[in-house]
Design a protein around this motif. Sequence first.
Motif, PDB file in Angstrom:
ATOM      1  N   MET A   1     -37.969   4.066 -34.540  1.00 26.33           N
ATOM      2  CA  MET A   1     -37.627   2.651 -34.401  1.00 26.33           C
ATOM      3  C   MET A   1     -38.168   1.866 -35.591  1.00 26.33           C
ATOM      4  N   SER A   2     -37.341   1.024 -36.193  1.00 20.97           N
ATOM      5  CA  SER A   2     -37.742   0.268 -37.376  1.00 20.97           C
ATOM      6  C   SER A   2     -38.697  -0.867 -37.016  1.00 20.97           C
ATOM      7  N   ILE A   3     -39.548  -1.208 -37.982  1.00 21.22           N
ATOM      8  CA  ILE A   3     -40.419  -2.364 -37.859  1.00 21.22           C
ATOM      9  C   ILE A   3     -39.604  -3.588 -38.268  1.00 21.22           C
ATOM     10  N   ARG A   4     -39.447  -4.528 -37.374  1.00 21.28           N
ATOM     11  CA  ARG A   4     -38.648  -5.719 -37.634  1.00 21.28           C
ATOM     12  C   ARG A   4     -39.537  -6.815 -38.230  1.00 21.28           C
ATOM     13  N   VAL A   5     -39.065  -7.397 -39.339  1.00 22.03           N
ATOM     14  CA  VAL A   5     -39.900  -8.325 -40.098  1.00 22.03           C
ATOM     15  C   VAL A   5     -39.145  -9.617 -40.418  1.00 22.03           C
ATOM     16  N   VAL A   6     -39.866 -10.745 -40.348  1.00 19.83           N
ATOM     17  CA  VAL A   6     -39.380 -12.031 -40.845  1.00 19.83           C
ATOM     18  C   VAL A   6     -40.240 -12.402 -42.045  1.00 19.83           C
ATOM     19  N   VAL A   7     -39.589 -12.812 -43.132  1.00 21.48           N
ATOM     20  CA  VAL A   7     -40.303 -13.205 -44.345  1.00 21.48           C
ATOM     21  C   VAL A   7     -40.112 -14.701 -44.568  1.00 21.48           C
ATOM     22  N   ALA A   8     -41.203 -15.447 -44.689  1.00 21.76           N
ATOM     23  CA  ALA A   8     -41.120 -16.899 -44.869  1.00 21.76           C
ATOM     24  C   ALA A   8     -41.885 -17.342 -46.108  1.00 21.76           C
ATOM     25  N   ASP A   9     -41.185 -17.980 -47.035  1.00 19.89           N
ATOM     26  CA  ASP A   9     -41.797 -18.521 -48.244  1.00 19.89           C
ATOM     27  C   ASP A   9     -40.853 -19.578 -48.791  1.00 19.89           C
ATOM     28  N   ASP A  10     -41.391 -20.700 -49.262  1.00 23.50           N
ATOM     29  CA  ASP A  10     -40.514 -21.764 -49.754  1.00 23.50           C
ATOM     30  C   ASP A  10     -39.952 -21.469 -51.141  1.00 23.50           C
ATOM     31  N   GLN A  11     -40.482 -20.458 -51.822  1.00 18.01           N
ATOM     32  CA  GLN A  11     -39.943 -20.048 -53.118  1.00 18.01           C
ATOM     33  C   GLN A  11     -38.937 -18.911 -52.902  1.00 18.01           C
ATOM     34  N   GLU A  12     -37.678 -19.202 -53.171  1.00 11.33           N
ATOM     35  CA  GLU A  12     -36.614 -18.251 -52.848  1.00 11.33           C
ATOM     36  C   GLU A  12     -36.782 -16.905 -53.552  1.00 11.33           C
ATOM     37  N   LEU A  13     -37.180 -16.923 -54.822  1.00 17.73           N
ATOM     38  CA  LEU A  13     -37.326 -15.672 -55.556  1.00 17.73           C
ATOM     39  C   LEU A  13     -38.448 -14.815 -54.977  1.00 17.73           C
ATOM     40  N   VAL A  14     -39.550 -15.456 -54.619  1.00 22.16           N
ATOM     41  CA  VAL A  14     -40.671 -14.726 -54.011  1.00 22.16           C
ATOM     42  C   VAL A  14     -40.244 -14.157 -52.665  1.00 22.16           C
ATOM     43  N   ARG A  15     -39.617 -14.993 -51.867  1.00 16.25           N
ATOM     44  CA  ARG A  15     -39.163 -14.578 -50.535  1.00 16.25           C
ATOM     45  C   ARG A  15     -38.187 -13.411 -50.630  1.00 16.25           C
ATOM     46  N   SER A  16     -37.207 -13.538 -51.512  1.00  6.75           N
ATOM     47  CA  SER A  16     -36.202 -12.487 -51.658  1.00  6.75           C
ATOM     48  C   SER A  16     -36.811 -11.201 -52.194  1.00  6.75           C
ATOM     49  N   GLY A  17     -37.793 -11.349 -53.098  1.00  5.44           N
ATOM     50  CA  GLY A  17     -38.451 -10.172 -53.650  1.00  5.44           C
ATOM     51  C   GLY A  17     -39.196  -9.381 -52.598  1.00  5.44           C
ATOM     52  N   PHE A  18     -39.969 -10.073 -51.766  1.00  2.00           N
ATOM     53  CA  PHE A  18     -40.682  -9.395 -50.684  1.00  2.00           C
ATOM     54  C   PHE A  18     -39.699  -8.755 -49.707  1.00  2.00           C
ATOM     55  N   ALA A  19     -38.635  -9.502 -49.389  1.00  2.00           N
ATOM     56  CA  ALA A  19     -37.647  -8.983 -48.435  1.00  2.00           C
ATOM     57  C   ALA A  19     -36.974  -7.733 -48.978  1.00  2.00           C
ATOM     58  N   MET A  20     -36.655  -7.732 -50.260  1.00  2.00           N
ATOM     59  CA  MET A  20     -35.995  -6.591 -50.868  1.00  2.00           C
ATOM     60  C   MET A  20     -36.894  -5.354 -50.847  1.00  2.00           C
ATOM     61  N   ILE A  21     -38.173  -5.561 -51.196  1.00  2.00           N
ATOM     62  CA  ILE A  21     -39.125  -4.446 -51.190  1.00  2.00           C
ATOM     63  C   ILE A  21     -39.239  -3.837 -49.790  1.00  2.00           C
ATOM     64  N   LEU A  22     -39.372  -4.694 -48.792  1.00  2.00           N
ATOM     65  CA  LEU A  22     -39.560  -4.205 -47.429  1.00  2.00           C
ATOM     66  C   LEU A  22     -38.289  -3.586 -46.866  1.00  2.00           C
ATOM     67  N   ASP A  23     -37.154  -4.223 -47.133  1.00  2.00           N
ATOM     68  CA  ASP A  23     -35.887  -3.738 -46.585  1.00  2.00           C
ATOM     69  C   ASP A  23     -35.489  -2.389 -47.172  1.00  2.00           C
ATOM     70  N   ALA A  24     -36.059  -2.047 -48.320  1.00  2.00           N
ATOM     71  CA  ALA A  24     -35.747  -0.763 -48.956  1.00  2.00           C
ATOM     72  C   ALA A  24     -36.449   0.405 -48.270  1.00  2.00           C
ATOM     73  N   GLN A  25     -37.399   0.088 -47.391  1.00  2.00           N
ATOM     74  CA  GLN A  25     -38.130   1.143 -46.689  1.00  2.00           C
ATOM     75  C   GLN A  25     -37.321   1.634 -45.488  1.00  2.00           C
ATOM     76  N   PRO A  26     -37.300   2.934 -45.252  1.00  2.00           N
ATOM     77  CA  PRO A  26     -36.493   3.475 -44.153  1.00  2.00           C
ATOM     78  C   PRO A  26     -36.953   3.050 -42.762  1.00  2.00           C
TER      79      PRO A  26
END
Length: 223
Positions: A1-26
């Motif tokens: 079962m996957s770990i479900r995550v919400v990423v919150a940051d007011d800087q879009e590039l930072v937020r998207s970067g963290f989300a991309m790193i995490l979403d790439a994990q199986p």
Amino acid sequence: MSIRVVVADDQELVRSGFAMILDAQPDIDVVAEAGTGDEAVAAVRRHQPDVALLDIRMPGTDGIEAARRICADTACKVVMLTTFDQDDYVYQALHAGASGFLLKDVRRDDLVHAVRVVAAGDSLLAPSVTRRLIAEFTRPVRSAPVPTGQVDSRLAGLTARERETLVLLARGLSNAEIATTLVVSEHTVKTHVSNVLSKLGLRDRTQAIICAYETGLVVPGAF
């Protein structure tokens, strides 16, 4: 079962970067992103994730208040993100119910590891820094030390072995190290830790460590 995550940051590039790193994990699935504290709280309530990564400084409702609401109303674990390495932010985050604290320059592998650790129910404070952080953070909030020989009422329901376990947690020991110290199995230690958290109404090891200092079971500088 996957770990479900919400990423919150007011800087879009930072937020998207963290989300991309995490979403790439199986084993990790980023279910939502948010740009404000209010959006983060709403996303957590809507998606019921396992972990929320919250920037401390966001417009409107900041990360600390968002963490407080999330921890009070849901089972979601919170990891705070900030560019500011300041004690007061860490202290506020922990008391808001956060299970971890990361600077935004965290390495990719450490970010992924943090999410996995917190999702598993553990805290993010490494043993190497636990004593320094907790001793410093709890000093201002202790209204009066518990007199020698007396036990804070919050600890009254703990057995002697559970109090020993709590003391060792406050020293930053892992379950394996506690097992060695008490000469018991790791399974027994896990049971003691679970009992301590349940009896004290705490979410995780980090809050247990804070409780140990605030109740006077251990004192800053004792180790």
